[in-house]
Design an enzyme around this catalytic site. Structure first.
Site, PDB file in Angstrom:
ATOM      1  N   ASP A   1      54.257 -41.978 -68.899  1.00 16.16           N
ATOM      2  CA  ASP A   1      54.431 -43.403 -68.644  1.00 16.16           C
ATOM      3  C   ASP A   1      55.396 -43.586 -67.476  1.00 16.16           C
ATOM      4  O   ASP A   1      56.502 -43.033 -67.485  1.00 16.16           O
ATOM      5  CB  ASP A   1      54.971 -44.102 -69.896  1.00 16.16           C
ATOM      6  CG  ASP A   1      54.890 -45.617 -69.772  1.00 16.16           C
ATOM      7  OD1 ASP A   1      53.933 -46.109 -69.153  1.00 16.16           O
ATOM      8  OD2 ASP A   1      55.776 -46.293 -70.301  1.00 16.16           O
TER       9      ASP A   1
ATOM     10  N   HIS B   1      59.505 -55.858 -62.597  1.00 16.38           N
ATOM     11  CA  HIS B   1      59.914 -55.531 -63.966  1.00 16.38           C
ATOM     12  C   HIS B   1      61.244 -54.784 -63.980  1.00 16.38           C
ATOM     13  O   HIS B   1      62.150 -55.129 -64.754  1.00 16.38           O
ATOM     14  CB  HIS B   1      58.839 -54.686 -64.647  1.00 16.38           C
ATOM     15  CG  HIS B   1      59.226 -54.176 -66.007  1.00 16.38           C
ATOM     16  ND1 HIS B   1      59.415 -55.014 -67.086  1.00 16.38           N
ATOM     17  CD2 HIS B   1      59.493 -52.914 -66.445  1.00 16.38           C
ATOM     18  CE1 HIS B   1      59.758 -54.292 -68.149  1.00 16.38           C
ATOM     19  NE2 HIS B   1      59.815 -53.019 -67.777  1.00 16.38           N
TER      20      HIS B   1
ATOM     21  N   GLU C   1      53.990 -54.104 -73.693  1.00 17.94           N
ATOM     22  CA  GLU C   1      54.148 -53.802 -72.281  1.00 17.94           C
ATOM     23  C   GLU C   1      52.762 -53.836 -71.661  1.00 17.94           C
ATOM     24  O   GLU C   1      51.901 -53.014 -71.988  1.00 17.94           O
ATOM     25  CB  GLU C   1      54.824 -52.444 -72.068  1.00 17.94           C
ATOM     26  CG  GLU C   1      56.294 -52.462 -72.474  1.00 17.94           C
ATOM     27  CD  GLU C   1      57.043 -51.193 -72.083  1.00 17.94           C
ATOM     28  OE1 GLU C   1      56.381 -50.224 -71.653  1.00 17.94           O
ATOM     29  OE2 GLU C   1      58.276 -51.185 -72.214  1.00 17.94           O
TER      30      GLU C   1
ATOM     31  N   GLU D   1      50.256 -52.970 -69.249  1.00 16.33           N
ATOM     32  CA  GLU D   1      50.097 -51.880 -68.299  1.00 16.33           C
ATOM     33  C   GLU D   1      48.615 -51.592 -68.064  1.00 16.33           C
ATOM     34  O   GLU D   1      47.743 -52.052 -68.801  1.00 16.33           O
ATOM     35  CB  GLU D   1      50.760 -50.597 -68.816  1.00 16.33           C
ATOM     36  CG  GLU D   1      52.243 -50.711 -69.120  1.00 16.33           C
ATOM     37  CD  GLU D   1      52.884 -49.365 -69.419  1.00 16.33           C
ATOM     38  OE1 GLU D   1      52.364 -48.326 -68.924  1.00 16.33           O
ATOM     39  OE2 GLU D   1      53.904 -49.342 -70.141  1.00 16.33           O
TER      40      GLU D   1
ATOM     41  N   ASP E   1      51.772 -50.376 -74.046  1.00 16.49           N
ATOM     42  CA  ASP E   1      52.744 -49.410 -74.538  1.00 16.49           C
ATOM     43  C   ASP E   1      53.768 -50.147 -75.398  1.00 16.49           C
ATOM     44  O   ASP E   1      54.860 -50.479 -74.941  1.00 16.49           O
ATOM     45  CB  ASP E   1      53.418 -48.698 -73.366  1.00 16.49           C
ATOM     46  CG  ASP E   1      54.115 -47.421 -73.794  1.00 16.49           C
ATOM     47  OD1 ASP E   1      53.712 -46.854 -74.824  1.00 16.49           O
ATOM     48  OD2 ASP E   1      55.035 -46.981 -73.100  1.00 16.49           O
TER      49      ASP E   1
ATOM     50  N   ARG F   1      62.285 -52.792 -78.869  1.00 16.69           N
ATOM     51  CA  ARG F   1      63.397 -52.982 -77.938  1.00 16.69           C
ATOM     52  C   ARG F   1      64.759 -52.691 -78.574  1.00 16.69           C
ATOM     53  O   ARG F   1      65.644 -52.142 -77.920  1.00 16.69           O
ATOM     54  CB  ARG F   1      63.375 -54.416 -77.393  1.00 16.69           C
ATOM     55  CG  ARG F   1      62.127 -54.799 -76.629  1.00 16.69           C
ATOM     56  CD  ARG F   1      61.982 -54.016 -75.351  1.00 16.69           C
ATOM     57  NE  ARG F   1      60.791 -54.447 -74.601  1.00 16.69           N
ATOM     58  CZ  ARG F   1      60.337 -53.843 -73.520  1.00 16.69           C
ATOM     59  NH1 ARG F   1      60.965 -52.771 -73.055  1.00 16.69           N
ATOM     60  NH2 ARG F   1      59.247 -54.273 -72.900  1.00 16.69           N
TER      61      ARG F   1
ATOM     62  N   GLN G   1      65.130 -48.974 -79.043  1.00 20.70           N
ATOM     63  CA  GLN G   1      65.290 -48.368 -77.728  1.00 20.70           C
ATOM     64  C   GLN G   1      66.701 -48.576 -77.167  1.00 20.70           C
ATOM     65  O   GLN G   1      67.286 -47.667 -76.568  1.00 20.70           O
ATOM     66  CB  GLN G   1      64.258 -48.944 -76.759  1.00 20.70           C
ATOM     67  CG  GLN G   1      64.315 -48.333 -75.366  1.00 20.70           C
ATOM     68  CD  GLN G   1      63.198 -48.833 -74.472  1.00 20.70           C
ATOM     69  OE1 GLN G   1      62.240 -49.443 -74.931  1.00 20.70           O
ATOM     70  NE2 GLN G   1      63.311 -48.567 -73.190  1.00 20.70           N
TER      71      GLN G   1
ATOM     72  N   LYS H   1      59.110 -45.755 -78.671  1.00 22.71           N
ATOM     73  CA  LYS H   1      57.825 -45.729 -77.978  1.00 22.71           C
ATOM     74  C   LYS H   1      56.764 -44.891 -78.674  1.00 22.71           C
ATOM     75  O   LYS H   1      55.579 -45.057 -78.408  1.00 22.71           O
ATOM     76  CB  LYS H   1      58.025 -45.153 -76.569  1.00 22.71           C
ATOM     77  CG  LYS H   1      58.855 -46.022 -75.650  1.00 22.71           C
ATOM     78  CD  LYS H   1      58.044 -47.191 -75.151  1.00 22.71           C
ATOM     79  CE  LYS H   1      58.757 -47.860 -73.989  1.00 22.71           C
ATOM     80  NZ  LYS H   1      57.939 -48.939 -73.424  1.00 22.71           N
TER      81      LYS H   1
ATOM     82  N   THR I   1      50.575 -46.403 -78.733  1.00 21.12           N
ATOM     83  CA  THR I   1      50.175 -46.887 -77.412  1.00 21.12           C
ATOM     84  C   THR I   1      48.694 -47.186 -77.510  1.00 21.12           C
ATOM     85  O   THR I   1      47.916 -46.317 -77.920  1.00 21.12           O
ATOM     86  CB  THR I   1      50.430 -45.826 -76.324  1.00 21.12           C
ATOM     87  OG1 THR I   1      51.831 -45.543 -76.249  1.00 21.12           O
ATOM     88  CG2 THR I   1      49.946 -46.308 -74.965  1.00 21.12           C
TER      89      THR I   1
ATOM     90  N   GLU J   1      60.976 -59.980 -70.978  1.00 25.95           N
ATOM     91  CA  GLU J   1      61.186 -60.765 -69.767  1.00 25.95           C
ATOM     92  C   GLU J   1      60.775 -62.224 -69.954  1.00 25.95           C
ATOM     93  O   GLU J   1      61.465 -63.139 -69.499  1.00 25.95           O
ATOM     94  CB  GLU J   1      60.389 -60.160 -68.615  1.00 25.95           C
ATOM     95  CG  GLU J   1      60.776 -58.751 -68.240  1.00 25.95           C
ATOM     96  CD  GLU J   1      59.710 -58.107 -67.376  1.00 25.95           C
ATOM     97  OE1 GLU J   1      59.778 -58.257 -66.139  1.00 25.95           O
ATOM     98  OE2 GLU J   1      58.794 -57.465 -67.944  1.00 25.95           O
TER      99      GLU J   1
END
Length: 447
Positions: free
Chosen positions: A156, A163, A229, A231, A263, A267, A270, A283, A287, A394
């Site tokens: 990844d 970002h 996420e 992606e 993904d 938070r 993490q 993570k 996924t 975000e």
């Protein structure tokens, strides 16, 4: 016609299919697309290779049995054609190489085209043979889609400047949001391939260590800040040997195609675990990727210039020409009892600072080998405006600015029962090259 002119004909924006649903300008699976996947259906539970066209899936092995689709002789001899299309993954087909991918694409485009006046004499056979058509074209509504490839390894990246700037501003100094190395190389980490799942697979909220703001020690419990996420990912089509790096200018020749990728990110887990070595349990739990792989050949008409890179990359990361793609992307959130989803983000792949070619070149420059089926994620794709961010972190600025939902209520992070869906497509004149969707519903953490 030459191979190159035949291949170019598959991208002709005026080409239309006798599968009428494929001709809708908003249909993801036009005749210009022809993405590859793995499916089963109610008539045959065996997993096998399929190609999406309109509201149908082409059972490729049926066409091969009928003599309407032939692999290049060298490819068939090397791998055994019968095993390639009757496989529970695309790996064997992908391993045949780009000549085989393109040959199959050219043949399928001819067989599915409405106008056969400039094509092979036998291209009308599928269209006009009702019995064969019944066997070869499966209703997409009656099919189950599966993980399209066996994934030996997953990497990844962290390649969206917007970002990275947002996250750096949120948790560090806004004036120095990007760390010095970010503008010099595609930052990435090796993820967990075993937990990559196909779209539609439920995702269980993870448990882990949480460090509350005023607590001296962490507690163990369910993630409270579950996020997406947005992606894309690319699938390696040709690997490289250990100790043999791939030049940036050659990297795209190693890519089979692209998928949508979510993904999922815990938070709060993490934030506590990622120093000093980066994310781990935050993570590894899941996924999600979309089931259809869109080839780079299908994306070629939508190639655009990548953002300007300052400073100029080191020599091994330089390539001439345009290496971004104009892919519109959306994120939709539907609560458990809601009738409609709320679109919470709209952005575009063209914003990505580091290209797929640069990611692949950097991944292999140390001598790291890659293998057919390896998955490489782009990293969260965020655009320049607040409604184009690719994560709830975000979009809500770490929960400080809740999102309003279409049927009432708000969200800061994902709640149990929420369905998150990614969508992506390239819009041509009168046709679309789309990825379908990439979705997952969150189920409660285990007690």
């Amino acid at each position: 016609m030459s191979v190159s002119s035949d291949l170019q004909a598959t991208l002709d924006p005026s080409r239309r299919s006798w599968v009428e649903a494929a001709n809708d300008a908003a249909c993801d699976f036009s005749i210009q697309n022809l993405p590859f996947g793995i499916f089963s259906d109610s008539r045959d539970a065996v997993w096998r290779v399929g190609v999406a066209i309109g509201d149908r899936i082409v059972d490729v092995a049926v066409l091969e049995d009928a003599g309407l689709l032939v692999l290049p002789l060298a490819s068939a001899n090397e791998s055994g054609a019968s095993s390639v299309f009757r496989s529970d993954s695309l790996n064997a087909f992908i391993a045949l190489g780009r000549d085989a991918w393109r040959s199959v694409r050219i043949q399928l485009s001819g067989l599915l085209a409405r106008d056969t006046t400039t094509l092979r004499d036998d291209t009308a056979t599928l269209r006009d043979d009702a019995a064969l058509r019944e066997r070869a074209l499966v209703s997409a509504a009656d099919a189950t889609l599966h993980l399209p490839v066996q994934i030996p390894g997953y990497t990844d990246f962290y390649s969206s400047k917007e970002h990275a700037t947002n996250v750096g501003s949120m948790f560090r100094d806004p004036k120095n949001a990007l760390l010095p190395n970010w503008s010099e190389m595609p930052i990435g980490y090796n993820g967990r391939a075993s937990s990559v799942v196909a779209s539609g697979t439920p995702v269980r909220r993870p448990n882990g260590q949480l460090k509350l703001p005023d607590a001296e020690r962490p507690v163990f419990g369910a993630c409270r800040k579950l996020d997406i996420e947005l992606e894309t990912g690319f699938i390696v089509g040709r690997g490289n040997a250990l100790g043999e790096p791939v030049a940036c200018a050659e990297a795209e020749a190693h890519i089979f195609g692209m998928v949508l990728l979510n993904d999922w990110s815990a938070r709060d887990i993490q934030q506590w675990e990622y120093v000093p070595l980066g994310p781990f349990n935050a993570k590894t739990f899941a996924t999600t990727i979309s089931p259809w792989i869109v080839t780079l050949d299908a994306l070629e008409p939508f190639r655009v210039a990548q953002p300007e890179q300052v400073p100029q990359p080191l020599d091994y990361l330089r390539h001439d020409g345009a290496h971004a793609f104009d892919i519109a992307l959306e994120v939709r959130l539907r609560p458990q009892r809601a009738r409609e989803a709320t679109t919470i983000s709209r952005t575009n792949f063209r914003h990505m600072y580091w290209t797929m070619a640069q990611q692949f070149a950097h991944h292999t420059v140390s001598g790291c080998n890659t293998r057919v089926g390896d998955l490489m994620g782009s990293g969260t794709i965020s655009g320049p405006t607040a409604d184009s961010y690719g994560s709830l972190l975000e979009l809500t600025w770490n929960g400080k600015q809740p999102l309003e939902l279409k049927e009432g209520g708000t969200r800061t992070f994902i709640e149990d029962g929420d369905e998150l869906t990614l969508a992506g497509w390239c819009q041509g004149e009168g046709y679309r090259v789309g990825f379908g969707t990439c979705s997952g519903v969150i189920v409660p953490a285990r007690d």
